[in-house]
Design a protein around this motif. Structure first.
Motif, short mmCIF file in Angstrom:
data_model
loop_
_atom_site.label_atom_id
_atom_site.label_comp_id
_atom_site.label_asym_id
_atom_site.label_seq_id
_atom_site.Cartn_x
_atom_site.Cartn_y
_atom_site.Cartn_z
N GLY A 49 0.81 -1.22 0.00
CA GLY A 49 0.00 0.00 0.00
C GLY A 49 0.84 1.27 0.00
N LEU A 50 2.12 1.11 -0.30
CA LEU A 50 2.97 2.30 -0.37
C LEU A 50 4.07 2.08 -1.40
CD1 LEU A 50 5.61 2.26 2.39
CD2 LEU A 50 3.74 0.61 2.47
N GLN A 51 4.53 3.21 -1.93
CA GLN A 51 5.72 3.15 -2.79
C GLN A 51 6.78 4.08 -2.19
OE1 GLN A 51 4.79 3.40 -7.01
NE2 GLN A 51 3.13 1.94 -6.75
N CYS A 52 6.66 5.39 -2.42
CA CYS A 52 7.66 6.27 -1.80
C CYS A 52 7.43 6.41 -0.30
CB CYS A 52 7.66 7.64 -2.47
SG CYS A 52 6.34 8.75 -1.92
N GLY A 53 6.20 6.20 0.14
CA GLY A 53 5.89 6.24 1.57
C GLY A 53 5.56 7.62 2.12
N PHE A 54 5.59 8.64 1.26
CA PHE A 54 5.39 9.99 1.79
C PHE A 54 3.99 10.18 2.37
CE2 PHE A 54 4.84 14.52 2.02
CZ PHE A 54 6.07 14.92 2.52
N CYS A 55 2.99 9.64 1.68
CA CYS A 55 1.61 9.81 2.13
C CYS A 55 1.23 8.83 3.24
CB CYS A 55 0.65 9.60 0.96
SG CYS A 55 0.58 7.86 0.40
N THR A 56 2.07 7.81 3.44
CA THR A 56 1.67 6.64 4.24
C THR A 56 1.30 6.95 5.69
OG1 THR A 56 3.15 5.38 2.80
CG2 THR A 56 2.29 4.25 4.74
N ILE B 136 -3.99 12.34 -0.28
CA ILE B 136 -3.53 12.20 -1.66
C ILE B 136 -2.28 11.33 -1.72
CG2 ILE B 136 -2.54 13.49 -3.62
CD1 ILE B 136 -4.36 15.82 -2.76
N CYS B 137 -2.29 10.38 -2.67
CA CYS B 137 -1.11 9.57 -2.93
C CYS B 137 -0.71 9.78 -4.39
CB CYS B 137 -1.41 8.08 -2.70
SG CYS B 137 0.02 7.04 -3.11
N ARG B 138 0.55 10.10 -4.60
CA ARG B 138 1.00 10.37 -5.97
C ARG B 138 1.61 9.12 -6.62
NH1 ARG B 138 1.28 14.89 -3.03
NH2 ARG B 138 0.61 16.82 -4.01
N CYS B 139 1.69 8.02 -5.87
CA CYS B 139 2.41 6.86 -6.39
C CYS B 139 1.54 5.65 -6.70
CB CYS B 139 3.45 6.38 -5.39
SG CYS B 139 4.64 7.58 -4.86
N THR B 140 0.66 5.28 -5.81
CA THR B 140 0.13 3.91 -5.84
C THR B 140 -1.10 3.71 -6.71
OG1 THR B 140 -1.35 4.29 -3.97
CG2 THR B 140 0.87 3.54 -3.45
N GLY B 141 -1.80 4.77 -7.07
CA GLY B 141 -3.06 4.57 -7.77
C GLY B 141 -4.17 4.13 -6.82
#
Ligand code: FES
Ligand code: FES
Length: 163
Positions: A98-105, A135-140
């Protein structure tokens, strides 16, 4: 002129002299060094700064630290058990990617934990609606939603069949 603000953060009483205009997110990050709470915008839209105050999720960039005076604040650093065992929501984000860069996590996790407190069996639509302010800019978003639904099952003690 500095003001003294006191609150409980992740179970610990804290008291600091701060500028009255200090936002809660700045207080957490800069005065307490709790940098797991992120700042992703200056328009109160991204939700990267979500923490809990008295058990309810709030965007910590939208309030002054002084408004949390006397409150019980929980940040992402305070979610895991004392022995380091991840909260089921954190574990589900990890398991379901559920995360990629983790910024929104951190904000996603804190918002989602609040959702399940009020609605332990959300539908996919309800999860998506609840997370509209994050908002998440990575995961869709697909894996985030999967993670929240899986954590809901886990927290209700229900095994989700492999998808
Ligand atoms: Fe608070 Fe973006 S930093 S909503
Ligand atoms: Fe990168 Fe959500 S994982 S912004």
């Amino acid at each position: 002129m500095p003001l003294t603000v006191s609150m409980t953060v992740n179970g610990k009483a804290v008291s600091k002299d701060i500028e009255p205009r200090t936002l809660l997110v700045q207080f957490l990050r800069e005065n307490l060094g709790l940098t797991g709470t992120h700042v992703g915008c200056d328009t109160s839209q991204c939700g990267a700064c979500v923490v809990h105050i008295d058990g309810k999720s709030v965007k910590s960039c939208t309030m002054f630290a002084t408004q949390a005076e006397g409150g019980e604040v929980t940040t992402i650093e305070g979610l895991a058990a004392k022995d380091g065992t991840l909260h089921p929501m954190q574990a589900a984000f990890r398991e379901h990617h559920g995360l990629q860069c983790g910024f929104c996590t951190p904000g996603m996790v804190m918002s989602s934990v609040d959702l399940l407190k009020n609605n332990p069996s959300p539908t996919e639509k309800e999860v998506r609606e609840w997370l509209e302010g994050n908002i998440c800019r990575c995961t869709g978003y697909h894996n985030i939603v999967k993670a929240v639904l899986s954590a809901a099952d886990e927290m209700r003690g229900v095994a989700r069949a492999a998808e």
